[in-house]
Design an enzyme around this catalytic site. Sequence first.
Site, PDB file in Angstrom:
ATOM      1  N   SER A  22       0.827  -1.220   0.000  1.00 34.39           N
ATOM      2  CA  SER A  22       0.000   0.000   0.000  1.00 34.39           C
ATOM      3  C   SER A  22       0.857   1.264   0.000  1.00 34.39           C
ATOM      4  CB  SER A  22      -0.917   0.016   1.232  1.00 34.39           C
ATOM      5  OG  SER A  22      -0.154  -0.025   2.427  1.00 34.39           O
ATOM      6  N   ASN A 109      -1.683  -2.798  13.431  1.00 40.98           N
ATOM      7  CA  ASN A 109      -3.120  -2.532  13.461  1.00 40.98           C
ATOM      8  C   ASN A 109      -3.448  -1.238  14.195  1.00 40.98           C
ATOM      9  OD1 ASN A 109      -3.240  -4.968  12.193  1.00 40.98           O
ATOM     10  ND2 ASN A 109      -4.374  -6.054  13.790  1.00 40.98           N
ATOM     11  N   THR A 154     -39.830  27.605  -7.023  1.00 37.74           N
ATOM     12  CA  THR A 154     -40.159  26.254  -6.564  1.00 37.74           C
ATOM     13  C   THR A 154     -40.522  25.462  -7.820  1.00 37.74           C
ATOM     14  OG1 THR A 154     -42.529  26.703  -6.230  1.00 37.74           O
ATOM     15  CG2 THR A 154     -41.058  27.105  -4.357  1.00 37.74           C
ATOM     16  N   HIS A 155     -40.132  24.210  -7.851  1.00 36.17           N
ATOM     17  CA  HIS A 155     -40.349  23.367  -9.032  1.00 36.17           C
ATOM     18  C   HIS A 155     -39.706  23.969 -10.284  1.00 36.17           C
ATOM     19  CE1 HIS A 155     -43.318  21.126  -6.626  1.00 36.17           C
ATOM     20  NE2 HIS A 155     -43.775  22.313  -6.261  1.00 36.17           N
ATOM     21  N   LYS A 282     -18.887  30.333 -27.753  1.00 38.00           N
ATOM     22  CA  LYS A 282     -19.211  29.682 -26.481  1.00 38.00           C
ATOM     23  C   LYS A 282     -18.359  30.191 -25.321  1.00 38.00           C
ATOM     24  CE  LYS A 282     -21.646  26.738 -25.801  1.00 38.00           C
ATOM     25  NZ  LYS A 282     -21.397  25.298 -25.991  1.00 38.00           N
ATOM     26  N   ASN A 284     -18.226  28.534 -21.588  1.00 37.63           N
ATOM     27  CA  ASN A 284     -18.787  27.412 -20.836  1.00 37.63           C
ATOM     28  C   ASN A 284     -18.459  27.486 -19.342  1.00 37.63           C
ATOM     29  OD1 ASN A 284     -19.726  26.274 -23.266  1.00 37.63           O
ATOM     30  ND2 ASN A 284     -17.747  25.275 -23.610  1.00 37.63           N
ATOM     31  N   GLU A 289     -19.534  22.956 -13.714  1.00 38.98           N
ATOM     32  CA  GLU A 289     -19.890  21.624 -14.204  1.00 38.98           C
ATOM     33  C   GLU A 289     -18.979  20.555 -13.616  1.00 38.98           C
ATOM     34  OE1 GLU A 289     -21.786  22.915 -18.531  1.00 38.98           O
ATOM     35  OE2 GLU A 289     -19.769  22.080 -18.443  1.00 38.98           O
ATOM     36  N   TYR A 316      -9.170  -6.622  12.985  1.00 42.38           N
ATOM     37  CA  TYR A 316      -8.642  -6.119  11.729  1.00 42.38           C
ATOM     38  C   TYR A 316      -8.707  -7.180  10.636  1.00 42.38           C
ATOM     39  CZ  TYR A 316      -5.580  -3.984   8.282  1.00 42.38           C
ATOM     40  OH  TYR A 316      -5.080  -3.445   7.122  1.00 42.38           O
ATOM     41  N   GLN A 321      -7.446  -2.192   4.273  1.00 44.63           N
ATOM     42  CA  GLN A 321      -6.452  -1.412   3.544  1.00 44.63           C
ATOM     43  C   GLN A 321      -7.110  -0.577   2.451  1.00 44.63           C
ATOM     44  OE1 GLN A 321      -2.428  -3.067   2.659  1.00 44.63           O
ATOM     45  NE2 GLN A 321      -3.055  -2.914   0.525  1.00 44.63           N
ATOM     46  N   LYS A 324      -8.139   3.585   2.577  1.00 49.49           N
ATOM     47  CA  LYS A 324      -7.317   4.777   2.389  1.00 49.49           C
ATOM     48  C   LYS A 324      -7.507   5.426   1.028  1.00 49.49           C
ATOM     49  CE  LYS A 324      -4.163   2.759   5.606  1.00 49.49           C
ATOM     50  NZ  LYS A 324      -5.085   1.613   5.668  1.00 49.49           N
TER      51      LYS A 324
END
Length: 459
Positions: A22, A109, A154-155, A282, A284, A289, A316, A321, A324
């Site tokens: 790891s 551990n 609303t909506h 454009k 953007n 986004e 454990y 592992q 992480k």
Amino acid sequence: MKLWGGRFEKGTDKLVDDFNSSIRFDCRMYRQDILGSIAHSNMLGKCGIISIEESTLIQNTLRDILKDIEDGKIEFEVDAEDIHMNVEKILISRIGDTGKKLHTGRSRNDQVALDIRMYLRDEITAISRMLIALKKNILKISEENTATILPGYTHLQRAQPITFAHHMMAYFEMFRRDYSRLSDCYSRMNMLPLGSGALAGTTYPLDRHMVAAELGFSDVTRNSLDAVSDRDFAIELASCLSILMMHVSRLSEEIILWSSHEFGFVELDDAYSTGSSIMPQKKNPDVAELARGKTGRVYGSLMTLLTVMKSLPLAYNKDMQEDKEAIFDAVDTVKMCLPVFSSMLATMKLRKANMYKAAQGGFTNATDIADYLVKKGIPFRSAHEIIGKMVLYCIDKNKAIDEMTMEEFKSFSDKIQEDVYTEISLEKCVSGRSLPGGPAAETVLKAVQEGREYLASLE
């Protein structure tokens, strides 16, 4: 030879080494691992488990190793599996058998449980600072726009007139709760697991509270089995970050809509926009986004952690592992999003005339004229029906309510007088809602001031 290899007659296969290792992702915890080991070594010496001289040598050598890592003089080895074994192996290579005494009374551990708690504490602190900066930007925008009227929705249908300040302060409250959640998460995370051993503690007379105090933990964990098998703190943090990113995503969605030609409420700064490779016109909203898209990535980290932990027996298991990469990615994603998102907001230009014009349409003052009739003695449900018919009439005539003549008003209710035009103006609709939490300018300014006092208390 592995540091745990005494029971084995041959080495692990190279594929197993690669699969088991790891170090490629937990190497980021080198500082926390070394600081934890320094505190552990200091305690071992003070408790007489190793000599003071040995403890001092170990601590000084660990500090040297930390400096060498930060100076780029050390390369970690996959064969040593993880950051914990890498640091210990380097220590032993420098001071021999004395280095082998560091791990007395400790297991990987409880060591890894310590390191990840320390690492995530630091990350919560960093993210919390970013949230404070974001909230300061929102307060500044709000303070400058208490008279900037736009339609509330609303909506996704125009509903009632509010101000841009009131709208942004709604997000201030969301991010305020996010900060509070992170603080709560920190407090539950801030328990020292070291001293729990592999699962059953140790027979050595360790002073766990001494180590807790040295490393800034509020207390020690109360059960050794739970301490090494618990990852609730990582799951809770991923949940807090998911809710935070949900709020970022909601505001991003609104900015994306507002910056479109159809709304035209805001214009994003060129520095926080991108163009098209084929369409020259454009502009953007890529920052918004991407923030919206990266929210799903943080959600995925939360689901990964929940799924990894859902059926693990105590204590454990190597599955853990996998905690992480998921929580590290969630943290990294949030830390990447917040600064650029905050700067995008700070540089955004408002098209106030477009906002006001939009608030004039869609009969956003319909509720206010219903309330006007109620104040004239008509029951609310009857007033609601009258104004519903009035709106239908205006739709047919293609006019706004406040464009009606007094004769037209009277055809719906003889209670309506000349003062109706003042009562249903957008400005009056907003200023009349001055209850705590409402959009009236004085109410929002009080909220902004309270927000500033709240932020000052955090610093």
